[in-house]
Design a protein around this motif. Structure first.
Motif, short mmCIF file in Angstrom:
data_model
loop_
_atom_site.label_atom_id
_atom_site.label_comp_id
_atom_site.label_asym_id
_atom_site.label_seq_id
_atom_site.Cartn_x
_atom_site.Cartn_y
_atom_site.Cartn_z
N TRP A 80 11.28 -9.58 2.77
CA TRP A 80 11.64 -8.20 2.85
C TRP A 80 10.63 -7.63 1.98
CZ3 TRP A 80 12.35 -5.61 7.20
CH2 TRP A 80 13.17 -6.06 8.17
N HIS A 81 10.57 -8.23 0.76
CA HIS A 81 9.89 -7.78 -0.45
C HIS A 81 8.36 -7.81 -0.18
CE1 HIS A 81 9.49 -7.03 -4.95
NE2 HIS A 81 8.78 -6.25 -4.54
N LEU A 82 8.05 -9.16 0.40
CA LEU A 82 6.61 -9.10 0.73
C LEU A 82 6.27 -8.08 1.73
CD1 LEU A 82 3.82 -10.85 0.74
CD2 LEU A 82 5.02 -12.63 2.40
N GLY A 83 6.98 -8.04 2.99
CA GLY A 83 6.66 -7.06 3.96
C GLY A 83 6.59 -5.54 3.26
N LYS A 84 7.44 -5.14 2.35
CA LYS A 84 7.34 -3.98 1.79
C LYS A 84 5.92 -3.73 1.05
CE LYS A 84 8.06 0.18 -0.34
NZ LYS A 84 8.01 1.40 0.45
N THR A 85 5.52 -5.02 0.43
CA THR A 85 4.26 -5.05 -0.57
C THR A 85 3.05 -4.90 0.34
OG1 THR A 85 5.54 -6.52 -2.07
CG2 THR A 85 3.14 -6.49 -2.40
N ASP A 94 0.81 -4.92 -12.20
CA ASP A 94 1.21 -3.39 -12.04
C ASP A 94 1.02 -2.84 -10.64
OD1 ASP A 94 1.79 -3.25 -14.73
OD2 ASP A 94 0.21 -2.35 -15.55
N SER A 95 -0.07 -3.11 -10.11
CA SER A 95 -0.41 -2.48 -8.86
C SER A 95 0.78 -3.00 -7.72
CB SER A 95 -1.93 -2.93 -8.52
OG SER A 95 -1.97 -4.15 -7.92
N VAL A 96 1.07 -4.04 -7.84
CA VAL A 96 2.19 -4.77 -6.77
C VAL A 96 3.35 -4.29 -7.26
CG1 VAL A 96 3.39 -6.80 -5.95
CG2 VAL A 96 0.72 -6.95 -6.28
N ALA A 97 3.92 -4.20 -8.30
CA ALA A 97 5.07 -3.76 -8.93
C ALA A 97 5.33 -2.33 -8.30
CB ALA A 97 5.51 -3.94 -10.25
N ALA A 98 4.08 -1.45 -8.43
CA ALA A 98 4.29 0.18 -8.43
C ALA A 98 4.31 0.28 -6.88
CB ALA A 98 2.71 0.55 -8.79
N HIS A 99 4.05 -0.58 -5.89
CA HIS A 99 4.23 -0.36 -4.53
C HIS A 99 5.81 -0.07 -4.15
CE1 HIS A 99 2.74 0.71 -0.73
NE2 HIS A 99 3.40 -0.15 -0.14
N THR A 100 6.60 -0.93 -4.98
CA THR A 100 7.87 -0.97 -4.64
C THR A 100 8.58 0.34 -4.64
OG1 THR A 100 8.03 -3.25 -5.46
CG2 THR A 100 9.90 -2.06 -5.34
N LEU A 101 7.96 1.16 -5.62
CA LEU A 101 8.41 2.69 -5.73
C LEU A 101 8.16 3.52 -4.56
CD1 LEU A 101 7.66 3.03 -9.59
CD2 LEU A 101 9.52 2.03 -8.52
N TYR A 102 7.21 3.23 -3.89
CA TYR A 102 6.43 3.98 -3.05
C TYR A 102 7.15 4.52 -1.95
CZ TYR A 102 2.88 5.52 0.84
OH TYR A 102 2.36 6.17 1.49
N GLU A 103 7.42 5.81 -1.74
CA GLU A 103 8.48 6.41 -0.63
C GLU A 103 9.82 6.14 -0.55
OE1 GLU A 103 5.12 6.93 2.84
OE2 GLU A 103 6.17 5.17 2.95
N TYR A 132 14.65 0.80 -7.70
CA TYR A 132 14.94 -0.72 -7.38
C TYR A 132 15.28 -1.21 -5.96
CZ TYR A 132 14.91 -0.21 -12.52
OH TYR A 132 14.81 -0.02 -13.83
N GLU A 133 15.58 -0.21 -5.24
CA GLU A 133 16.30 -0.48 -3.85
C GLU A 133 15.43 0.18 -2.79
OE1 GLU A 133 20.72 -0.75 -5.42
OE2 GLU A 133 20.28 1.09 -4.22
N PHE A 134 15.29 -0.56 -1.47
CA PHE A 134 15.06 0.24 -0.39
C PHE A 134 15.82 -0.25 0.88
CE2 PHE A 134 11.91 -3.32 -0.84
CZ PHE A 134 11.83 -3.78 0.30
N MET A 135 15.82 0.62 1.79
CA MET A 135 16.91 0.21 2.92
C MET A 135 16.09 -0.22 4.11
SD MET A 135 19.89 0.56 2.30
CE MET A 135 20.44 0.33 3.99
N GLU A 136 16.52 -1.41 4.75
CA GLU A 136 16.18 -1.60 5.93
C GLU A 136 17.14 -1.73 7.03
OE1 GLU A 136 12.95 -2.17 6.79
OE2 GLU A 136 12.13 -2.10 4.96
#
Length: 457
Positions: free
Chosen positions: A200-205, A245-254, A259-263
């Motif tokens: 899921w984290h790869l998908g988000k990235t 930094d560019s990869v970690a920053a996208h976890t914050l996107y939307e 630290y968390e995102f829902m699926e």
């Protein structure tokens, strides 16, 4: 190919935004398990979902799809397209399907196409609402039956399971309606029992393509390689790079949480995630956790017709007018209200919004800048019950803005300059978001019917 890893290619952040053939062909040459691309969003607002139109041109969709389909079929790699046509509703899916079939006929391509609908039946939504199995997402309140029945279109955001079903049934190309962006890339790895958190984290990235790439000079392809205990992402284009930094920053996107995102199936937790550079182009990520949900839910997105819109754009650089712009703006609204009544148009049957570009059009009352502007653009925006009423009210607003007196006025004619003629533009139907809620499902597939089509050329 080594079954200890899965190679994925994100074509672009949104199908129709474009990508380079250099990057796409380099990705193909590396060997891929899946090619995927998101094709929609609610970011452009409710109009496109309600009108059933894409927010990219059909020509741009056809260009991107032609390259993808030809490359994928030449290398026998499955393709997954999510949120087809922008809004992911039935007309958006139908448009994209017609383009796919046109390309297949022109290029002599044969494949099995899975089409997944994402417009749930109204009766089912009402049943879940009455059973207390819906919940609001900010900023809307609890769902009401009137909001459901008055909506022009409602889509549900599918998770990974409908995509997995289509692939398991032998689809070479999966064309899905409204869909979780991350699910496009997580679906296949989850079928192969790879770690859920990492999948899921790869998908988000990868969901937004080259948003994680530097330099950010437009959309392009991204490669993701998932292994048992980590994943690696890198640009497909040889002249670009990813950084931690560019990869970690996208976890914050939307996301409301850093630290968390829902699926639909659960929560992805990145508190224990680590990011490191593999080299000057690629980034390795590990440590992400996944917490399954107690109840399987999907997001509902619905829009309702607000009326019909007409707009006019004018501008002033009169320093006296600009210094009195607040009073002038209110004066326009008051006079329009009074004069619209003479046309048989009640003040509560339309809305007049005046956006002051150059002053506070973006932030409104939250604007922090205090420096007086030297020019202001006034966008007069009317939404009324009918196109005729919208045009009539706008004509009054434009005339009043042009010719109304104000304290200190020195000109004897127009207050505004107009950049084009006709000055008034009928935009057409206007929509608002009416449903922005979650709904529980008994089965992840129950509202996402799949149609299999064998395309032979």
């Amino acid at each position: 190919m080594d079954r200890q890893e899965i190679r994925l290619l994100a074509v672009t952040g949104c199908l129709g935004y474009g990508f380079t053939e250099v990057a796409f062909n380099r990705g193909l040459a590396m060997g891929l398990d899946v090619i995927a691309s998101d094709a929609g969003s609610m970011d452009p607002g409710p109009y496109y979902l309600g009108a059933g139109e894409p927010f990219v041109s059909p020509e741009a969709l056809e260009r991107d799809l032609r390259i993808v389909l030809k490359g994928a079929r030449a290398h026998n790699v499955p393709v997954i397209i999510g949120s087809a046509g922008g809004g992911g509703g039935k007309p958006h899916v139908a448009l994209t399907r017609s383009i796919i079939e046109k390309i297949a006929a022109a290029e002599g391509l044969s494949f099995r196409l899975a089409v997944i609908d994402a417009e749930p039946p109204t009766d089912l939504i009402l049943q879940r609402l009455r059973a207390g199995r819906t919940a609001p997402l900010w900023p809307l309140k609890e769902l009401e039956e009137a909001a459901v029945t008055s909506s022009s279109r409602i889509v549900a955001m599918m998770g990974a399971e409908p995509l997995q079903k289509a692939l398991a049934d032998g689809a070479d190309v999966v064309l899905a309606g409204r869909c979780s962006d991350s699910a496009l890339y997580a679906a296949f790895p989850l079928m192969r029992d790879f770690d859920s958190g990492l999948a899921w984290h790869l998908g988000k990235t990868m969901e937004c393509g080259a948003v994680i790439v530097r330099p950010k000079t437009g959309q392009d392809c991204v490669i993701g390689v998932l292994r048992q205990d980590h994943f690696v992402v890198e640009p497909a284009h040889p002249d670009k790079r990813c950084t931690p930094d560019s990869v970690a920053a996208h976890t914050l996107y939307e996301n409301p949480s850093p630290y968390e995102f829902m699926e639909p199936a659960g929560m992805v937790d990145t508190r224990t995630s680590s990011y490191e550079a593999v080299d000057d182009r690629a980034v390795r990520v590990w440590g992400t956790q996944f917490r399954p949900a107690d109840r399987y839910t999907v997001k509902l997105e619905g829009v309702a017709l607000s009326g019909y819109r007409a707009i006019s754009l004018g501008a002033t650089r009169d320093p006296v007018l600009i210094s009195r712009i607040d009073a002038f703006t209110q004066q326009i609204k008051d006079r329009v209200s009074a004069e619209a009544v003479n046309l048989g148009i009640a003040s509560d049957s339309y809305t007049l919004t005046i956006r002051r570009y150059g002053l506070d059009a973006v932030l409104g009352p939250r604007e922090m800048a205090t420096t007086p502007p030297h020019e202001i653009g006034l966008l007069l925006d009317v939404v009324a019950k009918t196109p005729a009423e919208a045009s009539a009210v706008l004509a009054k607003a434009r005339y009043i803005a042009m010719h109304t007196e104000f304290e200190g006025r020195m000109c004897t004619a127009g207050n505004l300059a107009f950049p084009f003629a006709p000055s008034d533009v009928a935009v057409g139907p206007a929509y608002r978001f009416s449903v922005w809620h979650t709904m529980e499902l008994d089965d992840p597939l129950e509202i996402f019917p799949i149609t299999m089509i064998d395309i032979r050329n």
